[in-house]
Design a protein around this motif. Structure first.
Motif, PDB file in Angstrom:
ATOM      1  N   LYS A   1      53.944  43.347   0.502  1.00  0.00           N
ATOM      2  CA  LYS A   1      52.554  43.639   0.151  1.00  0.00           C
ATOM      3  C   LYS A   1      51.583  42.599   0.706  1.00  0.00           C
ATOM      4  O   LYS A   1      50.380  42.824   0.729  1.00  0.00           O
ATOM      5  N   ALA A   2      52.127  41.462   1.159  1.00  0.00           N
ATOM      6  CA  ALA A   2      51.266  40.475   1.819  1.00  0.00           C
ATOM      7  C   ALA A   2      51.238  40.676   3.330  1.00  0.00           C
ATOM      8  O   ALA A   2      50.627  39.883   4.047  1.00  0.00           O
ATOM      9  N   GLY A   3      51.898  41.719   3.817  1.00  0.00           N
ATOM     10  CA  GLY A   3      51.881  41.971   5.252  1.00  0.00           C
ATOM     11  C   GLY A   3      52.969  41.243   6.023  1.00  0.00           C
ATOM     12  O   GLY A   3      52.949  41.206   7.247  1.00  0.00           O
TER      13      GLY A   3
ATOM     14  N   ARG B   1      51.221  52.552   1.698  1.00  0.00           N
ATOM     15  CA  ARG B   1      52.243  51.575   2.101  1.00  0.00           C
ATOM     16  C   ARG B   1      52.717  51.757   3.538  1.00  0.00           C
ATOM     17  O   ARG B   1      53.598  51.017   3.981  1.00  0.00           O
TER      18      ARG B   1
ATOM     19  N   GLN C   1      46.762  49.367   7.850  1.00  0.00           N
ATOM     20  CA  GLN C   1      46.179  48.439   6.887  1.00  0.00           C
ATOM     21  C   GLN C   1      47.217  47.985   5.860  1.00  0.00           C
ATOM     22  O   GLN C   1      47.323  46.802   5.563  1.00  0.00           O
ATOM     23  N   CYS C   2      47.958  48.920   5.314  1.00  0.00           N
ATOM     24  CA  CYS C   2      48.972  48.560   4.322  1.00  0.00           C
ATOM     25  C   CYS C   2      49.990  47.589   4.908  1.00  0.00           C
ATOM     26  O   CYS C   2      50.341  46.582   4.290  1.00  0.00           O
TER      27      CYS C   2
ATOM     28  N   GLY D   1      49.097  44.035   5.144  1.00  0.00           N
ATOM     29  CA  GLY D   1      48.817  43.308   3.914  1.00  0.00           C
ATOM     30  C   GLY D   1      47.424  43.558   3.354  1.00  0.00           C
ATOM     31  O   GLY D   1      46.991  42.857   2.449  1.00  0.00           O
ATOM     32  N   ARG D   2      46.731  44.525   3.910  1.00  0.00           N
ATOM     33  CA  ARG D   2      45.381  44.846   3.410  1.00  0.00           C
ATOM     34  C   ARG D   2      45.387  46.226   2.778  1.00  0.00           C
ATOM     35  O   ARG D   2      44.623  47.117   3.161  1.00  0.00           O
ATOM     36  N   TYR D   3      46.211  46.402   1.762  1.00  0.00           N
ATOM     37  CA  TYR D   3      46.400  47.754   1.236  1.00  0.00           C
ATOM     38  C   TYR D   3      45.152  48.286   0.544  1.00  0.00           C
ATOM     39  O   TYR D   3      45.009  49.493   0.370  1.00  0.00           O
ATOM     40  N   ASN D   4      44.245  47.397   0.164  1.00  0.00           N
ATOM     41  CA  ASN D   4      42.990  47.875  -0.425  1.00  0.00           C
ATOM     42  C   ASN D   4      42.171  48.684   0.578  1.00  0.00           C
ATOM     43  O   ASN D   4      41.322  49.477   0.188  1.00  0.00           O
ATOM     44  N   LEU D   5      42.425  48.500   1.854  1.00  0.00           N
ATOM     45  CA  LEU D   5      41.677  49.218   2.888  1.00  0.00           C
ATOM     46  C   LEU D   5      42.428  50.446   3.398  1.00  0.00           C
ATOM     47  O   LEU D   5      42.002  51.085   4.363  1.00  0.00           O
TER      48      LEU D   5
ATOM     49  N   VAL E   1      33.465  42.812  -0.784  1.00  0.00           N
ATOM     50  CA  VAL E   1      34.822  43.068  -1.282  1.00  0.00           C
ATOM     51  C   VAL E   1      34.945  44.554  -1.579  1.00  0.00           C
ATOM     52  O   VAL E   1      34.001  45.188  -2.064  1.00  0.00           O
ATOM     53  N   PHE E   2      36.099  45.085  -1.258  1.00  0.00           N
ATOM     54  CA  PHE E   2      36.421  46.448  -1.637  1.00  0.00           C
ATOM     55  C   PHE E   2      37.701  46.359  -2.458  1.00  0.00           C
ATOM     56  O   PHE E   2      38.790  46.222  -1.926  1.00  0.00           O
ATOM     57  N   ARG E   3      37.510  46.314  -3.782  1.00  0.00           N
ATOM     58  CA  ARG E   3      38.630  46.097  -4.678  1.00  0.00           C
ATOM     59  C   ARG E   3      39.309  44.766  -4.352  1.00  0.00           C
ATOM     60  O   ARG E   3      38.619  43.753  -4.279  1.00  0.00           O
TER      61      ARG E   3
ATOM     62  N   ASN F   1      46.804  41.989  -4.224  1.00  0.00           N
ATOM     63  CA  ASN F   1      47.737  40.942  -4.669  1.00  0.00           C
ATOM     64  C   ASN F   1      47.111  39.884  -5.575  1.00  0.00           C
ATOM     65  O   ASN F   1      47.439  38.701  -5.478  1.00  0.00           O
TER      66      ASN F   1
ATOM     67  N   GLU G   1      35.124  46.004   4.231  1.00  0.00           N
ATOM     68  CA  GLU G   1      35.329  44.551   4.279  1.00  0.00           C
ATOM     69  C   GLU G   1      35.187  44.025   5.701  1.00  0.00           C
ATOM     70  O   GLU G   1      36.002  43.239   6.193  1.00  0.00           O
TER      71      GLU G   1
END
Lengths: 352, 352, 352, 352
Positions: B117-119, C111, C115-116, C119-123, C297-299, C302, D291
């Protein structure tokens, strides 16, 4: 005190022509001497030294006459952890600085090389550093430093704490390079002054689990009282599997370095602060498989402002490290003080 | 081929029930076998393998039956550098993918752990990787992989080049971690396939001076033709003092690692790619004094898209590495090919 | 409860077939309904909701029936700040989790996208987020979430604090992106819940000067008690010239954004958290001349593990934000509570 | 030429006492004058100027008498894009430098402030920059610059290319800050000199898709020949949805800035190079939701070495930008040259 050139005498008041200094004449031989007060360059200040911490490197020069390629082949003034008061200023410095209490960052980078211009002035190949041959240090009544490397300190910061900003800077720089951040889990090997300082620095950076390892139980107990959250006896407790985010070695012991690396989680960092053997066998495949970053610290850059703030805010306490106080004439005793049990940091007072 | 569940047979056409595979039965023993075509999970594709590069790790499993803690205690299909064509898709995958030529990233991270999840999915503790016990690899007519790890390739990329994106990814990841950027000066130790690939990758990252060292003059000459700008004979040329920005070890030789580190400028980086001894003596005080960062690579993350583009744009040429071509039944010959002089990369064709 | 497939009923005990939920039927209309308890997928847990914070976005959907392109065109369950207890687990989840108190990260990334995997799963463009049409939220007795997005919480963390980890995550993510570090000087515009949380987060990141601005003196006084070090009245106090390292806007007010940017030092950062107009006039030449970085910020990603630790360690206090407590049937009152003076955060208890 | 002090005449040969210069007397009025050759400080070199590029800021001072807060209230020598030959050196500079061809970085940071010591000397509040009131520029036979800001150039780099390293540095710095890396997809707005240079710089950083937009078809055609991979007519082609990794604005046009931002993928970066209105309405919620990082460039740091290498290696071609050549006495014509169609860069030769 007329022409403002580099060779002009200091722009200040009450500065004598000569001063007392404690000089390392050669390996193992200290002597009190009377020397000329150093001449100011235009961008420098003259600092009347208040307190000087004794560092392991000072002791090493005293005992061995060298550190690596740096050899004491001429008399050298030791001491690079210092605070004082500005007694005079160079021609390009605001005279209003005279009288100000300051902590001194004891290095003079060239400001012009690739490293300096990239913001890494600690790596300047032409840097001059106090108490590193042939540059004199601070076991003397007066020293000079570039004005921007003398940082004003508030009244709440003692002379001793201001002097010990130098080792604190090592700890802060180690934490910076170790990537310590809120929630980090950290292992520190070695509960001497640097280890305890690194623990306090890590806490200030937000680390929440701070393991410290040593073989001396009294040091561990002290570290637990002053920064660490967990103590580990290096003789009996294994650190493997801790999976910390960062490991800071402040021991210089090859075995501690090796086992500390094996305590690091994937993508973690290892910062080697302690000085030991030139070459050490490291667990390379472990480092590769976990993509761990390993590096060291060589002094520091731009740490004094943060250090002063952390001390003033009570987030770091350096006064608790002082276990011995010595007049300038007793510098040799100060250099030997660390051999006694329970001693952490000796401080020399050139004004006494 | 009715219900789209994870246990459903593949959604595709013309997929037989069984396939040929070249299996490592135990240390040193290869055998052709007929096995069931693997079952597809919902998010996977079934790839009909076109080409498979032979990697040093395949050879090592074949010759030694293990790599570190990974032991071949059951029959294992080797091969993790592969390209092919999608023959069928799982229930959650767009059927339009069927027929597409693809390069396969041969790993299956869990996608749920802290590292994923951190890439940093290459550091996933639960990852499955091709040809690493007990996970089968690609010396077979068919393999499965998660759909997002099978990357479409354009016609201009050959089957062989698409397969060799796997070692190219190692080189790209090494350059990424080594911080190579426009104008960088780089030293690479070892002019084998990975060294040559790393040189090409470094050039693609903008490095302008790319030194490569080896003891074999023919390899050095080849490297000069395909990525390096300077060749150094490791027996006669010293690298100390080069003061490169980055050193990438692709040799695994402890002496090359040590001398390569001493070629690195202050604030430079060292990336260890080559696998050798678990423990290696490193010049720790040199690393500390220059604040050099040392790490390694463990596979790679998110490199296939860039790799495909670099090949398609002609910035990297992998076809020049192929020095031997083998039918599936000759996999053992392919594993032994590297012992001949001048051999760089053997490729196995499961369709032949 | 036999076959462990995605369609299986929940693996747990005492889970009823139906549940009560407070549903936004359409703009401005809330209704209590009885709905089926949601079905578990293999990797999910079923959470019996304990507490749900009311967010400004919930209020906005209730009052306006939409936020930007997201339109409430079907009945929607609001609420995305929540804690609870695991009542059942999917087939791929360890049954030992049943009974555990958890804080829920209310998002479901794919996932698999670029983006996922970076490590930028919020995007993630395909993410599902609670209470964002058409995904239901937490004003209900039960919700489902992927197991790795339900974080165990210790007894020392209250249900309310665990629910409010969601807004705390916004604050932590803002501080992360704002580059807050030990010694940072920060300006926060807006002393509502997010502003106060951001101030606490900044303090946890080591910021030493935390200015907060608002037009309401009572909010400023509260902020000073709970995180900020300096309060500024936005009507009378100018922030220009503060030269802070970072500016976090939690107001959404264009004028506050503009003047806040002008308070930032060269190389500083601006993070826009507050939502206001789609387009805002910004001082572009000021941003250019100081090379200030501006983003939003978009959400978050981690953030839960750190949030839980900060609460447990007492470094952040979320309980002080709760100014109203409501039973599930009173959700509409909770949505309207913020209109009263002195209200910061309403909490709904679906079990009551 | 006796005492090596800061006030000493230059240590060199054949340097006359006076020189010709083209002076901006006031808004819109240029005049040739005879002035004293500037005095050298100890760490400076005296450069006999070979070529000077005309920049839009020169034209702006000439036409408007000011840029923002910088007002031409005394006569000012324009020109800050320059190359030349070292004619004399200050007392602290190696005399071996005399005669060397150099490219000049036209800024003098203080080297002592927080920004300088952090490696961001372009943000030094006390910096002196050529042709920015009251600091004279290079429309003159001789200029002085600190020795480390005069970079040796090889014979393969023309006087014109060496002069245009200054705008190239803007492009390199923009790419650096835009995070361009191998495989990046970039949009550049504006196909003037800076846009074309930015395109070449992006290519040197490894960008593989380089879109450039403008309203002039001839400029677009030229850009396609010299760096860009795709041309877009800003009047007819929409850039929204391109989802580039980076957008560099070299137009200064508010509408181009706004639409360019909307072309950026989540987590992408926007670098504003073009100067236009002080305040511009930006799509803030788009920036937040993705972002995206937005910033600008203010000059550059440490770019000359890379620039010289890129030119010498043929990766960047600046000579193609020169569309007009002028003697010093024709500086005013040079300042007006840009009004003609098809003109990109005028160069003034102070030796002619």
């Amino acid at each position: 005190m007329t022409t403002p050139t580099a060779q002009s005498p200091a722009l200040g008041t009450d500065v004598p022509a000569t001063m007392r200094a404690s000089v390392l004449k050669r390996q193992g031989e200290m002597a009190m001497e009377t020397l000329d007060v150093p001449t100011l360059e235009a961008d420098q200040v003259l600092v009347q030294v208040a307190a000087v911490g004794v560092c392991g490197s000072d002791v090493h020069y005293y005992e061995h006459g060298r550190i690596g390629d740096y050899v004491v082949d001429h008399p050298l003034i030791l001491g690079h952890e210092l605070s004082g008061r500005i007694a005079a200023v160079g021609s390009a410095v605001d005279p209003a600085r005279i009288g100000q209490r300051v902590a001194v960052e004891p290095q003079r980078p060239c400001r012009k090389c690739v490293q300096c211009k990239a913001g890494r002035y600690n790596l300047c190949p032409d840097i001059e550093f106090y108490a590193t041959p042939p540059i004199d240090g601070a076991f003397a009544e007066y020293v000079t430093i570039q004005s921007d490397f003398a940082y004003d300190i508030p009244d709440s910061v003692s002379d001793e704490a201001a002097a010990l900003i130098e080792p604190l800077s090592v700890g802060l720089w180690a934490c910076e390079r170790a990537g310590i951040r809120p929630g980090s889990r950290v292992l520190i090997a070695g509960a001497g002054p640097i280890g305890i300082i690194a623990a306090q620095a890590a806490r200030a950076f937000g680390a929440t689990e701070i393991y410290i390892s040593d073989i001396a139980e009294d040091r561990l107990a002290f570290a637990l009282d002053h920064g660490a959250t967990h103590a580990l006896n290096a003789r009996t407790d294994s650190v493997e599997g801790l999976d910390v985010d960062a490991f800071i070695d402040a021991s210089g012991a090859p075995q501690a370095v090796r086992s500390g690396i094996k305590a690091v989680a994937p993508a973690g960092r290892v910062i080697l602060v302690g000085l030991g053997a030139d070459d050490v066998e490291l667990p390379v495949s472990f480092i590769q498989n976990r993509e761990i970053w390993v590096s060291g610290v060589f002094r520091y850059t731009n740490t004094w402002p943060l250090a002063i703030q952390l001390i003033a805010d009570g987030k770091v306490n350096l006064d608790i490290l002082v276990t011995g106080k010595f007049a300038l004439a007793d510098s040799e005793k100060a250099l030997n003080a660390g051999k006694q049990p329970g001693q952490l940091k000796a401080v020399v007072y050139p004004g006494r």
